[in-house]
Design an enzyme around this catalytic site. Structure first.
Site, PDB file in Angstrom:
ATOM      1  CE  LYS A  75      -1.578   2.755   3.153  1.00 17.24           C
ATOM      2  NZ  LYS A  75      -1.608   4.068   2.416  1.00 17.24           N
ATOM      3  CD  GLU A  92      12.773   5.239   8.162  1.00 16.15           C
ATOM      4  OE1 GLU A  92      12.536   6.242   8.886  1.00 16.15           O
ATOM      5  OE2 GLU A  92      12.712   5.256   6.931  1.00 16.15           O
ATOM      6  CD  GLU A  97       9.824  13.340  11.827  1.00 18.69           C
ATOM      7  OE1 GLU A  97      10.726  12.862  11.128  1.00 18.69           O
ATOM      8  OE2 GLU A  97       8.824  12.695  12.190  1.00 18.69           O
TER       9      GLU A  97
END
Length: 480
Positions: free
Chosen positions: A171, A246, A379
């Protein structure tokens, strides 16, 4: 206008299992619709997973030579579609054409070429006395990939999975789905057997969650935000499947107080602005000697203000960020930096001058940032650099490790011995010294909340293998 309203399942393009739900894909440079995709459902994932399970019975038994032959054909077909892929990357996520040509598309090709080389000599079995240790394909893999480096993050999963004898359901991000669709065409043209590679377009709730929880999927490899990674792990837990992740990063860049300081600062600014700051391993926290802060500010300001921002199909070095959601998030965090008292060196809120349409962000640099500020902790995923001061190298290491993330870290020092010592103390999965270039054979992955597992090169192969011990495989040694 691109229209991708079918999925690639069991070697054929098929309509969605349920009533068509189409999603507009927005070009971030123009804010206009540039394509449509069909949104998949749990029923589509089920079809794809069952096709992958059927294909696994034969694909897992192929020889090294058979897989190398097919991967060679994949490489050839990828090269044929290089230009199409580059155009798609620019259109779907706004990467400048030059970046697409020199990095975005080549890195996917590089992962495939690296996997071919690793496969040629990879040890799938070894004999330890009478016991045979065998590394076998884990089974059906589910891949959920993001939009920021789409071909990198697809191919560093697909290539080793193919090489190790696994089958898969992919996906790609619904924000940048074009490259995934072209990759499915590449796999078909290369003659990858039906069911080995399957593609279902869709969003996280409709397709990602179904992949994570499906009982026929043996492992999930996810790249994306830490928040989404946690949800993937929760969904995968009831079926006890392997989960490789990750995730996010807030990477420190320690610039040592020596003659190379100016060069290190300039390099750090250029690196963070690459891909509009949309890289999980970007060196977003620059740590510099407090006594040289004003000098650093001057270099960083000049470096950031040299960067050209504009149409990704032109000669600009930096294009837009990917969509309105990211644009708004970045603007909010830039404002937080201003409100919390950081020194705005250059950039700031709003679009760059002369750009009234498109999700363009000013290359932004803050100085005199402290570790308790929002821009030092969160972030941002945009072209925003935070510069923090330190008094000693020991303090720089402490500040560098003062984050919940641990994906990457950077060190700039004329004294290589000192740089190596600093690198050994940083809690990150990858440390880059003095602008070191990429290495596709080096493991890539994070400590702490930046994820688990490793991708790239031979390390990536192990994510897709189970280990079996066969005791009594060889006859015991004859008595003296």
């Amino acid at each position: 206008m691109r229209e991708y309203l079918t999925f690639y399942i069991d070697g054929a393009w098929v309509a969605p299992a349920e009533a068509l739900r189409a999603l507009d894909v927005i070009n971030p440079a123009t804010e206009e619709v540039c394509g449509k995709i069909a949104l998949g459902s749990a029923a589509d994932v089920d079809r794809a997973a069952r096709a992958a399970r059927r294909a696994f019975e034969s694909w897992s038994q192929t020889t090294r030579e058979e897989r190398l032959e097919i991967m060679g054909r994949m490489l050839t077909e990828y090269q044929k579609r290089f230009g199409d892929l580059a155009t798609a990357v620019t259109e779907e996520m706004g990467a400048p054409a030059s970046l697409a040509q020199r990095a975005q598309v080549p890195i996917g090709l590089g992962h495939l070429a690296t996997a071919i080389e690793v496969l040629k000599t990879f040890a799938f079995e070894e004999l330890r006395g009478p016991t045979k240790i065998v590394r076998e394909p884990i089974g059906v893999c589910g891949f959920i990939t993001p939009w920021n480096w789409p071909l990198n993050q697809i191919m560093c999963k697909v290539a080793p999975a193919i090489a190790t004898g696994c089958t898969m359901v992919l996906k790609p991000s619904e924000v940048a789905p074009f490259t995934g669709q072209i990759l499915a065409e590449i796999m078909h043209a290369a003659g990858v057997p039906a069911g080995v590679f399957n593609l279902v377009q869709g969003d996280g709730p409709g397709v990602g969650a179904a992949i994570s929880s499906h009982p026929e999927i043996d492992m999930v490899s996810f790249t994306g935000s830490t928040r989404a990674g946690i949800e993937v792990a929760k969904a995968a837990a009831p079926t006890v499947k392997r989960v490789s992740q990750e995730l996010g990063g807030k990477s420190p860049n320690i610039v040592v107080n020596d003659a190379a300081l100016g060069e290190g600062v300039g390099r750090g600014v250029a690196t963070i602005m690459t891909n509009s700051g949309q890289s999980c391993n970007a060196p977003t926290r620059m740590l510099v000697p407090q006594g040289r802060m004003e000098e650093v500010i001057a270099v960083a300001k000049a470096s950031a203000e040299k960067i050209t921002v504009g149409d990704p199909n032109g000669n600009s070095e930096m294009g837009p960020v990917v969509n309105q959601l990211q644009f708004d998030k970045i603007q909010k965090l830039i404002q937080a930096g201003i409100d919390e008292g950081a020194t705005l060196v250059t950039g700031g809120v709003g679009r760059p001058d002369g750009l009234d349409k498109g999700y363009y962000v000013k290359p932004t640099v803050f100085a005199n940032v402290t570790s308790d500020m929002t821009i030092a902790k969160e972030e941002i995923f945009g072209p925003v650099l935070s510069i923090l001061g330190y008094e000693t190298v020991e303090q720089a290491i402490e500040i560098g490790n003062d984050t919940e993330y641990g994906l990457a870290a950077y060190v700039q020092a004329a004294d290589l011995d000192l740089a190596q010592k600093i690198a050994s103390r940083l809690r990150a999965g990858q440390v880059l010294i003095n602008g070191a270039g990429g290495d596709l054979t080096a493991p890539f992955g994070g400590y702490k909340m930046s994820g688990n597992g490793r991708e790239w090169g031979d390390y990536g192969f192990h994510e897709f293998l189970e280990t079996k011990a066969v005791l009594g495989y060889a006859p015991p040694p004859a008595n003296g």
